[in-house]
Design an enzyme around this catalytic site. Structure first.
Site, short mmCIF file in Angstrom:
data_model
loop_
_atom_site.label_atom_id
_atom_site.label_comp_id
_atom_site.label_asym_id
_atom_site.label_seq_id
_atom_site.Cartn_x
_atom_site.Cartn_y
_atom_site.Cartn_z
N GLY A 27 0.80 -1.22 0.00
CA GLY A 27 0.00 0.00 0.00
C GLY A 27 0.83 1.26 0.00
O GLY A 27 0.29 2.36 -0.14
N LYS A 48 9.43 3.38 -1.08
CA LYS A 48 8.44 3.19 -0.02
C LYS A 48 8.04 4.56 0.52
O LYS A 48 8.88 5.31 1.00
CB LYS A 48 9.00 2.33 1.10
CG LYS A 48 7.98 2.03 2.19
CD LYS A 48 8.52 1.04 3.21
CE LYS A 48 7.47 0.74 4.29
NZ LYS A 48 7.97 -0.22 5.29
N ASP A 60 -3.00 6.88 2.27
CA ASP A 60 -2.44 7.83 1.30
C ASP A 60 -1.11 7.37 0.69
O ASP A 60 -0.53 8.07 -0.14
CB ASP A 60 -2.27 9.21 1.94
CG ASP A 60 -1.41 9.16 3.22
OD1 ASP A 60 -0.62 8.22 3.37
OD2 ASP A 60 -1.56 10.07 4.06
N ARG A 118 14.17 1.11 -1.24
CA ARG A 118 14.44 -0.25 -0.75
C ARG A 118 15.03 -1.09 -1.89
O ARG A 118 14.57 -1.01 -3.03
CB ARG A 118 13.17 -0.91 -0.23
CG ARG A 118 12.54 -0.16 0.92
CD ARG A 118 11.65 -1.06 1.77
NE ARG A 118 10.58 -1.69 1.03
CZ ARG A 118 9.64 -2.46 1.62
NH1 ARG A 118 9.67 -2.67 2.92
NH2 ARG A 118 8.67 -3.01 0.91
N ARG A 125 7.25 -12.70 -1.17
CA ARG A 125 7.19 -13.23 0.19
C ARG A 125 6.26 -14.44 0.25
O ARG A 125 5.60 -14.77 -0.73
CB ARG A 125 6.80 -12.13 1.18
CG ARG A 125 5.48 -11.48 1.01
CD ARG A 125 5.33 -10.10 0.44
NE ARG A 125 6.34 -9.13 0.27
CZ ARG A 125 6.53 -8.06 1.02
NH1 ARG A 125 5.76 -7.82 2.06
NH2 ARG A 125 7.45 -7.19 0.73
N ASP A 210 2.99 -12.39 5.27
CA ASP A 210 3.31 -11.42 4.23
C ASP A 210 4.58 -10.64 4.54
O ASP A 210 5.01 -9.81 3.72
CB ASP A 210 2.14 -10.45 4.01
CG ASP A 210 1.70 -9.78 5.30
OD1 ASP A 210 1.14 -10.47 6.16
OD2 ASP A 210 1.91 -8.56 5.45
N ASN A 211 5.20 -10.92 5.69
CA ASN A 211 6.47 -10.27 6.05
C ASN A 211 7.61 -11.28 6.09
O ASN A 211 8.61 -11.06 6.77
CB ASN A 211 6.35 -9.56 7.40
CG ASN A 211 5.41 -8.37 7.35
OD1 ASN A 211 5.19 -7.80 6.29
ND2 ASN A 211 4.83 -8.02 8.48
N ASP A 220 10.65 -5.92 5.65
CA ASP A 220 9.58 -5.12 6.24
C ASP A 220 9.89 -4.71 7.69
O ASP A 220 9.46 -5.35 8.64
CB ASP A 220 8.23 -5.83 6.17
CG ASP A 220 7.67 -5.82 4.75
OD1 ASP A 220 8.24 -5.11 3.90
OD2 ASP A 220 6.67 -6.51 4.50
#
Length: 548
Positions: A27, A48, A60, A118, A125, A210-211, A220
């Site tokens: 996101g 990021k 946002d 990054r 992942r 997801d990490n 992350d």
């Protein structure tokens, strides 16, 4: 992003705090592209915090200075500690502002937008493969690509062919064997990675599927933390109310996450094959790597004895009993000598105990956290309706609170002299066991002086003097928020050499023309907190820092 174009961002799913959350995705991170190096290295680059992506939902897509500095510094700290990690190329801030409620307490404030570059071989992942998950039996959520096994096959072909080419080459004519070999390798890489974390006291904070990197990197950086006072149940994430991702639970959680990856690879890898691999490989690889690393940290370089595991456990128990600083205790042990006489031993014990928690620090650590009325109600519920009490899931929290109350009560009667005497006794007992073990090392070599020189060298290259403690990061963040970025550069410079004494280290000074106008503001923030050596255990005010 060019006008009219949609930023490229990664879609994935994930099990978050044990429950399947459905579609997630980056996101706040968008892909810049991929670079191939002259030696065949492959680097993906992401920005990021650069703005909205297709997976931002109602957010946002921006990141702020404090979280960006933490990710920037920790990515590089982990790399220089020798731990597999994504990297941070740059950290760029601006005058643009976004509103953030830092503590979720209804007191939002404007913060500066910041972007981190990054870099990693890949950001794929475990959760990337969970996009194929059918409706979850508990949450009802499903992945966006259910029944698209054609995409799963393409992803496996890409991941294995690109990042595990030796496995692709060895099993090119048998996809099940190839996939099994891949799962075995990522199982072992993950086990080694978490063993490395445990050996430097690193807590990730949000070990959701997801990490977890598909190539075994630390990925992350959010509410992470390096442990200061050794506490096996240390929780670095202020929003992890159940302690799911506590320091001592990281190995089993990573194994659990591998189990979810195994489920996501079906039917391309049958579950009976992957489950057997996980059971046979993970624990054994973790224990092996953890023990190897801990032997180096203790300078046990000559012999590998069965008793070593017990010696390590007893060291950690002594640290726990005395509130020892995890990093500094290990660092000090290289100066312990087998032939230390009584006066030198006393001096060494003074050094060791200076790295243990004071009465004041222990009082802060064990201060009761629950409202007494709430605790009373929970205890009554546990007696009157155990089933409901178990469903609420607060048994561990209540037990921990009762332990805090007991410890806090004892501390009211404890004097500093009594604590020091007790700590010295504990450390003296363990040091005698350590001395006996080192003596066995000496007896197995011909040249004791050469052995001791090698021992100290190995210990000093495996026990960092400098880590990114929360209070160090916070000092750098506060200075940066006042317009002075020299402290961020100072800390980065230090973390690039974590095993070296900072003799002659001088604080980086900014160009006066560039930042002179903001120096006064930064200095005023610094006056409120006296500057400690970067290797110091945290000051008392650091206990109030909360990262969520």
């Amino acid at each position: 992003v060019p006008a009219g174009a949609e930023p490229a961002a990664h879609c994935y799913c994930g099990h978050q705090f044990g429950s399947f959350a459905g579609q997630l995705g980056d996101g706040a991170a968008m892909y810049l592209g991929e670079v191939l190096g002259p030696r065949g290295e492959r680097w993906e680059m992401q920005l990021k915090g650069a703005g909205v992506t297709p997976f931002s939902r109602q957010a946002d897509g921006r990141k702020v200075l404090r979280s960006s500095i933490r990710e920037f510094l920790c990515s590089e700290a982990m790399f220089h500690l020798g731990i597999p990690t994504t990297r941070a190329g740059t950290c760029v801030t601006s005058d643009s502002k976004v509103v953030r409620d830092i503590f979720y307490d209804g007191n939002p404030k404007n913060e500066r937008c910041t972007v981190v570059l990054r870099i990693a071989s890949t950001f794929i992942r475990f959760g990337s493969f969970e996009i194929f998950k059918p409706p979850d039996e508990y949450t009802g959520r499903k992945g966006p690509s259910v029944n698209r096994n054609d995409i799963r096959i393409q992803m496996l072909d890409y991941v294995i062919g690109t990042f595990y080419p030796e496995i692709q080459e060895a099993y090119s004519d048998n996809s099940v064997q190839r996939n099994a070999a891949f799962f075995k390798e990522i199982t072992k890489r993950t086990a080694r990675l978490v063993a490395e974390w445990q050996c430097v006291g690193f807590c990730h904070g949000v070990l959701n599927t997801d990490n977890m990197s598909i190539v075994g990197l630390t990925i992350d950086y959010g509410p992470f933390g390096f442990m200061d006072r050794y506490d096996p149940e240390h929780v670095c994430n202020g929003s992890d109310n159940t302690g799911r991702y506590a320091y001592n639970k990281q190995p089993e959680i990573c194994k659990w996450n591998l189990g979810k990856l195994a489920e996501a690879l079906v039917p391309e890898l049958p579950l009976e094959i992957s489950e057997l691999i996980l059971e046979e490989e993970y624990d054994a690889e973790f224990e092996k790597h953890y023990l190897q690393k801990m032997r180096k940290k203790l300078g046990l370089i000559q012999l590998e004895l069965e008793e070593d595991s017990k010696l390590i456990s007893e060291l950690l128990e002594t640290m726990h009993l005395t509130g020892g600083d995890f990093t500094n205790i290990f660092y000090l042990l290289s100066s312990f000598s087998v032939d230390t006489d009584s006066s030198k031993l006393d001096n060494f014990l003074e050094e060791l105990t200076s790295q243990c928690a004071s009465v004041e620090e222990l009082k802060v650590a064990f201060k009761p956290q629950m409202d007494p009325r709430q605790l009373s109600m929970m205890l009554m519920l546990a007696q009157s309706n155990p089933q409901l009490f178990a469903l609420i899931g607060t048994k561990a929290n209540v037990n921990k609170e009762l332990e805090r109350i007991e410890q806090f009560s004892k501390l009211q009667q404890l004097t500093a002299a009594d604590l020091l005497s007790r700590n010295k006794r504990h450390w003296k007992e363990w040091l005698e066991k350590y001395r006996v073990r080192l003596q066995k090392e000496i007896e197995s070599v011909g040249n004791a002086d050469a052995w001791n020189s090698d021992r100290v060298k190995v210990m000093n290259s495996n026990n960092p003097k400098y880590i990114l403690r929360n209070y160090i990061a916070q000092n750098a963040i506060e200075a940066a928020e006042n317009g002075d970025f020299s402290e961020v550069r100072n800390v980065l410079k230090l973390l690039e050499h974590p095993f070296q004494e900072a003799e002659g280290f001088r604080e980086a000074k900014e160009d006066a023309e560039e930042e002179g106008a903001t120096a006064a503001a930064a200095a005023s923030a610094e006056e409120t907190r006296s500057r400690l050596p970067y290797c110091s255990k945290p000051p008392l005010w650091a206990s109030e820092l909360c990262v969520t």
